[in-house]
Write a protein that holds these residues in place. Sequence first.
Motif, mmCIF file in Angstrom:
data_model
loop_
_atom_site.group_PDB
_atom_site.id
_atom_site.type_symbol
_atom_site.label_atom_id
_atom_site.label_comp_id
_atom_site.label_asym_id
_atom_site.label_seq_id
_atom_site.Cartn_x
_atom_site.Cartn_y
_atom_site.Cartn_z
ATOM 1 N N VAL A 235 -4.073 10.386 4.534
ATOM 2 C CA VAL A 235 -2.946 9.418 4.360
ATOM 3 C C VAL A 235 -2.505 9.365 3.061
ATOM 4 O O VAL A 235 -3.408 9.796 2.158
ATOM 5 N N ASP A 236 -1.365 8.736 2.432
ATOM 6 C CA ASP A 236 -0.978 8.623 0.963
ATOM 7 C C ASP A 236 -1.772 7.301 0.342
ATOM 8 O O ASP A 236 -2.097 7.383 -0.821
ATOM 9 N N ARG A 237 -1.999 6.162 1.270
ATOM 10 C CA ARG A 237 -2.494 4.945 0.778
ATOM 11 C C ARG A 237 -3.523 4.368 1.804
ATOM 12 O O ARG A 237 -3.307 4.603 2.967
ATOM 13 N N ALA A 238 -4.475 3.769 1.182
ATOM 14 C CA ALA A 238 -5.294 2.730 2.363
ATOM 15 C C ALA A 238 -4.802 1.550 1.635
ATOM 16 O O ALA A 238 -4.678 1.034 0.269
ATOM 17 N N ILE A 239 -4.393 0.391 2.547
ATOM 18 C CA ILE A 239 -4.347 -0.999 2.249
ATOM 19 C C ILE A 239 -5.502 -1.766 2.830
ATOM 20 O O ILE A 239 -6.156 -1.433 3.882
#
Length: 188
Positions: free
Chosen positions: A129-133
């Motif tokens: 994925v592009d980002r982890a939140i």
Amino acid sequence: MDRQPVLQGERVLLRPLRRSDWADLFAVASDREMWALHPSHDRWQEPVFRAFFKDALAQSGALAVVDLASGGVIGSSRFQGHVSGAGGDECAQPSQVEIGWTFLSRHYWGLGYNAEIKALMLEHALRFVDRAIFRVGADNVISRKAMLKIGGRLTGESTVEERVGRPVEHVVYEITRDSFAAGPLAIA
């Protein structure tokens, strides 16, 4: 993305949470002081933690945190809310996964265990994925400091969720592929 991988670091092993982990994990979670600043400050109670544990199993993204030195379960974390990304070039939504619901025995606080757990989870997630939140209770000072320490960036996004019979604001932090590669948790 496999949301229940087996990930091993220097001091911890993350593995899929199992029903048989109930007693060990509740022994950790039953520490009332551990939840004092958490939005779900009643999670130390057996019926409340049982619902949390049941949800963790149902979501299929929960991991047990095992101390490699003792072999004991010392906490838990989750991957949840995986979004593979959608839309055209102009309205593309970045792929993301939420990392959270992490708790550790207080004996492991301040010793770098949380950072090791997050580094392992981020290294795994950011391959897909592009980002982890990360959603953190707006008033949870300890977790907010921990997010800054591991390189989390406050996004300006927030949510309100019902916790312990009242609405609680959660702020959203993110770590992207680029920020992770340049950040304090980067694995060489």
